[in-house]
Structure formats: C-alpha cells, structure tokens
Design an enzyme around this catalytic site. Structure first.
Site, PDB file in Angstrom:
ATOM      1  N   ASP A   1     -33.082 -33.791 -15.849  1.00  0.00           N
ATOM      2  CA  ASP A   1     -31.673 -33.570 -15.518  1.00  0.00           C
ATOM      3  C   ASP A   1     -30.765 -34.688 -16.005  1.00  0.00           C
ATOM      4  O   ASP A   1     -29.719 -34.426 -16.593  1.00  0.00           O
ATOM      5  CB  ASP A   1     -31.502 -33.391 -14.005  1.00  0.00           C
ATOM      6  CG  ASP A   1     -31.841 -31.965 -13.561  1.00  0.00           C
ATOM      7  OD1 ASP A   1     -31.956 -31.082 -14.429  1.00  0.00           O
ATOM      8  OD2 ASP A   1     -32.000 -31.756 -12.334  1.00  0.00           O
TER       9      ASP A   1
ATOM     10  N   ARG B   1     -30.364 -45.096  -2.597  1.00  0.00           N
ATOM     11  CA  ARG B   1     -29.077 -44.678  -3.196  1.00  0.00           C
ATOM     12  C   ARG B   1     -27.982 -45.727  -3.035  1.00  0.00           C
ATOM     13  O   ARG B   1     -27.234 -45.966  -3.975  1.00  0.00           O
ATOM     14  CB  ARG B   1     -28.653 -43.311  -2.658  1.00  0.00           C
ATOM     15  CG  ARG B   1     -29.168 -42.116  -3.468  1.00  0.00           C
ATOM     16  CD  ARG B   1     -30.605 -42.189  -3.813  1.00  0.00           C
ATOM     17  NE  ARG B   1     -31.074 -41.106  -4.673  1.00  0.00           N
ATOM     18  CZ  ARG B   1     -32.330 -40.984  -5.064  1.00  0.00           C
ATOM     19  NH1 ARG B   1     -33.240 -41.868  -4.683  1.00  0.00           N
ATOM     20  NH2 ARG B   1     -32.695 -40.002  -5.853  1.00  0.00           N
TER      21      ARG B   1
ATOM     22  N   ASP C   1     -28.784 -36.795  -1.492  1.00  0.00           N
ATOM     23  CA  ASP C   1     -28.565 -37.944  -2.371  1.00  0.00           C
ATOM     24  C   ASP C   1     -27.143 -37.992  -2.933  1.00  0.00           C
ATOM     25  O   ASP C   1     -26.568 -39.063  -3.089  1.00  0.00           O
ATOM     26  CB  ASP C   1     -29.611 -37.948  -3.498  1.00  0.00           C
ATOM     27  CG  ASP C   1     -31.007 -38.245  -2.970  1.00  0.00           C
ATOM     28  OD1 ASP C   1     -31.113 -39.034  -1.996  1.00  0.00           O
ATOM     29  OD2 ASP C   1     -31.984 -37.688  -3.493  1.00  0.00           O
TER      30      ASP C   1
ATOM     31  N   SER D   1     -40.362 -31.848  -7.069  1.00  0.00           N
ATOM     32  CA  SER D   1     -39.309 -32.834  -7.273  1.00  0.00           C
ATOM     33  C   SER D   1     -39.742 -34.098  -6.532  1.00  0.00           C
ATOM     34  O   SER D   1     -39.939 -34.078  -5.323  1.00  0.00           O
ATOM     35  CB  SER D   1     -37.992 -32.297  -6.714  1.00  0.00           C
ATOM     36  OG  SER D   1     -37.071 -33.352  -6.585  1.00  0.00           O
TER      37      SER D   1
HETATM   38  N1  ARG Z   1     -35.377 -35.476   1.797  1.00  0.00           N
HETATM   39  C1  ARG Z   1     -35.425 -36.859   1.449  1.00  0.00           C
HETATM   40  C2  ARG Z   1     -34.084 -37.490   1.659  1.00  0.00           C
HETATM   41  O1  ARG Z   1     -33.123 -36.818   1.767  1.00  0.00           O
HETATM   42  C3  ARG Z   1     -35.936 -37.053   0.044  1.00  0.00           C
HETATM   43  C4  ARG Z   1     -34.969 -36.786  -1.049  1.00  0.00           C
HETATM   44  C5  ARG Z   1     -35.603 -36.961  -2.386  1.00  0.00           C
HETATM   45  N2  ARG Z   1     -34.645 -36.935  -3.448  1.00  0.00           N
HETATM   46  C6  ARG Z   1     -34.884 -36.379  -4.618  1.00  0.00           C
HETATM   47  N3  ARG Z   1     -33.889 -36.386  -5.476  1.00  0.00           N
HETATM   48  N4  ARG Z   1     -36.016 -35.820  -4.937  1.00  0.00           N
HETATM   49  O2  ARG Z   1     -33.958 -38.677   1.738  1.00  0.00           O
END
Ligand code: ARG
Length: 396
Positions: free
Chosen positions: A14, A94, A123, A174
């Site tokens: 992406d 993040r 995120d 992912s």
């Molecule tokens: N659900 C978790 C969170 O919100 C993991 C997110 C993982 N992010 C990703 N872009 N794969 O913190």
C-alpha cells in the site's frame, strides 16, 4: 494542494503504491520516511523500493531507543493492556512515527504528511490526532482511504508502474510489528470462531526447550537487567522474546473494540512484553502501598484506552503519566520468572524497598503484630453495618 508530502513508508504494497499514486494523481513530491522500531526491516531493500516507486527522497530513522525510552517505558509503568489483554503494540508506535513525520516535514520543507491507513482502522486516528497535536499547520493525506483500490488493484497498479513489491508472496494477513510485539489481522482470522492457523505465529512457535528460570531486575518501575546482565530496554525486550517465546508464551487471541466502532478479531504475539508486564505488576504488589496500588489499578485501563484511541499527545494522558511516574519511585527489585512448556509465570520476587514485612505477616513466633489491637479495629470497622442490621434488620 501541497507540493511536498512526507509519507510514513513501511515498504509494503500500500505505501509503495501510495508513493506513485500521490506523485501522479496529486502532482506532489513524495519524501518516504521509514521508521525503524525494531520490526527487523530490510532497510536497503525498502529504500530501493521507495525510490523505484518514485520517492524524491528516502529517510530511514532509527527510533528504537527513543521508542523504548519514551513510549514503551511509560506503557510498562502503566501496566498498559487495552481491554485487559492487548499490550498496545501498534498504538504505541503511531505517535512516535507521527513525531518523525513532523520532524521530516520540517526538514524537507513539506506542507503535508501522509499515511497508508485505511478508513476502518485505529491507526489513521492515531496518526492524524498526533500530527494535529504536534503540528496543526500540516495537512494530512490518506491516499489509501481515497483511492478505492482492492488489494488486487493495488498489485496491478504496482506491476504496471514497475514497483517491486513482495505482495506476490502474498501473506493472507495484515501484520504490524515492532520491538514491543507483533499484531496479525485478516484472512481466516476474520472468523472469530476459527482457530488461528499455526502460520500466523512467528515469535511464539513452540520449540523443544528445557524448563528454566530467569531473573528480571527492575529500577524505578523499568526493567534494566536479565540474570544480572544490564540491558537497554530496546535490547532487553527482544532478548526476552527469544527466551520466553519458544515456550509458546505470549499469545493473545481476542475480539477487540476499535475506536471506529468495529469489533475485530486480533492475534497478538508479545512474549517479551507480556512477561515484562507480568513481572512489573507483580513487583508492584510487593512495593506499592495499598491505596496507591488500588488507585493505580483504576487508572491503568484509562491510560491504555487513551493510548489505544490515539490520544498519546493529550492533557489527560500526560497527567496520568505524571501520576504513574510518581508511583514508580520504589518499584525496584527482582522478579524470578519460571518458564516451562506451555507458559511462563512469576515464581518469586524480592526488593530492597519492598513493603512485605515478614514479622508482620508470619504466623510463627517471630510475630510482632499486636493481636490485641485487632479487636477494637474490627469492632469499629463493622460498626455501621452492625447499626444497620440492628435497626433495619438483615434481609428484612
Ligand atoms: N488492532 C490493533 C490496534 O489497533 C492492531 C493494529 C495493527 N495495524 C495494522 N496496520 N495492521 O492497535
């Protein structure tokens, strides 16, 4: 329209497509920023890919030490587990990436920053709220949210534009990873009833290991050594991953509540993080005074929720950090962890500043507790209940 945009670049499909897409569709110069948070990236290859995708500049920032010191350490002090289970792996990363995005935007004269998040996740919230807190003048661009590509479209776009992406070896999941752990979503995991296939795991694959013990040393709430060997936090966590992961310890399988209102099924692998949080909380049991311990336990879920929700840079989270830090002054000592097939648990703890007093706790003749004082204490403690029961009656 911005002229120059700094993109948080992971090297994946992406964000690689995003480089070219922003350059072509928005007519901007893209600076790709890759941040090393201990995810073990192949940085030369990532740099190469960003350039092939059309970035005018690629920056690789090694933020491992900063991430451990300024983001993971407060999470340890706060025993941070979202919904009681998730140690905030992506949530912690993040805000540090956002900080580097802002710094790079300043350095490279960009008027906007960009991320590769979709509209369904947490995120995007964390990136955007953080950037707005740190640099309200910068625009935020979210190409993945606006381009409407399916995964196949993105692969095709990359192919047509000669962008080398490893998506051909297509992981069905992912994955996000840093030194605090690994997160896995999507694919068969989207059915919460399905047992996660073994191929989702990397850090907790069981190996044929002998039972063993290890001693984690803490100073003022932070782990500083393993078996007497001093280690900086950014090295200590991965080292612990290596030790406890092979026992199959550190897996979380949960359905969690995202900030955007969606429930999602998540797999986490955080052997080192979960071992440290367990050890830390245990040492607090020995070293925190009762009221402090109880109040802290009430505030910890709030801290985790704020960080999960993207409010790292916020006044309440900052205030809670100050509270947490104050409680940690005497959380020093050692925790003995026992690892055996199937798990890792606390087998013992000790501290020079521990509040456990053997001659108060003991039932042997070393006892210095004043038994006779208990009588009056208990009578007065129960006085209001006694009055209520006498006047209004129990159960009447
Ligand atoms: N659900 C978790 C969170 O919100 C993991 C997110 C993982 N992010 C990703 N872009 N794969 O913190």
């Amino acid at each position: 329209m911005p002229k120059r945009v700094v993109l948080a670049y992971s090297g994946g499909l992406d964000t690689s497509v995003a480089v070219r897409w922003m350059a072509e569709e928005m007519g901007v110069e893209v600076v790709a920023l890759a941040v090393d948070l201990g995810q073990g990236g192949d940085w030369p290859a990532i740099r190469e890919r960003a350039l092939k995708a059309g970035a005018v500049e690629v920056v690789v920032a090694d933020a491992r030490e900063e991430f451990a010191r300024d983001f993971v350490a407060p999470a340890i002090r706060a025993n941070a587990l979202y919904e009681g289970r998730y140690p905030l792996v992506s949530s912690l990363s993040r805000p540090v990436i956002a900080k580097h995005l802002v710094a790079a935007a300043r350095e490279y004269g960009a008027s906007a920053v960009a991320h590769g998040c979709t509209g369904k996740g947490n995120d995007q919230v964390r990136f955007e709220v953080s950037v707005r807190a740190l640099a309200p003048d910068l625009d935020v661009v979210a190409p993945v949210r606006s381009w409407g590509f399916t995964r196949e479209d993105a692969i095709e776009y990359a192919r047509q534009h000669g962008i080398p992406v490893s998506a051909t070896k297509a992981s069905p999941y992912s994955v996000d990873q840093n030194l605090w752990g690994r997160t896995v979503e999507c694919g068969v995991l989207e059915d919460p009833w399905e047992t996660p296939p073994e191929d989702v795991y990397e850090l907790t694959l069981r190996r044929d290991v002998e039972a063993r013990e290890l001693v984690v040393g803490f100073e003022s709430g932070l782990p500083v050594s393993v078996d007497g060997r001093a280690l900086a936090l950014e090295h200590l966590v991965p080292e612990l991953d290596q030790v406890v992961g092979p026992y199959g310890f550190g897996r979380v399988d949960m359905v969690e509540n995202r900030r955007v209102g969606i429930k999602s099924r998540e797999i986490y692998e955080c052997p080192g993080a979960l071992a440290l949080l367990m050890a830390h909380a245990d040492l607090e049991g020995l070293t925190l005074e009762r009221d402090v311990a109880h109040e802290k336990a009430r505030l910890e879920p709030r801290w985790a929720e704020l960080v999960y929700d993207g409010l790292w840079y916020s006044p309440l989270k900052t205030a809670l950090d100050a509270f947490m830090a104050e409680t940690q002054r005497h959380v020093s000592g050692e925790v003995r962890l026992r690892c055996q097939p199937g798990g890792c648990f606390v087998a013992g703890r000790r501290s020079p500043t521990g509040l456990y007093e053997h001659d108060l706790a003991t039932y042997t003749d070393a006892d210095r507790f004043r038994h006779q004082d208990a009588e009056g204490f208990v009578r007065i403690f129960g006085l209001s209940v006694e009055t209520w029961a006498r006047v209004q009656g129990v159960g009447s």
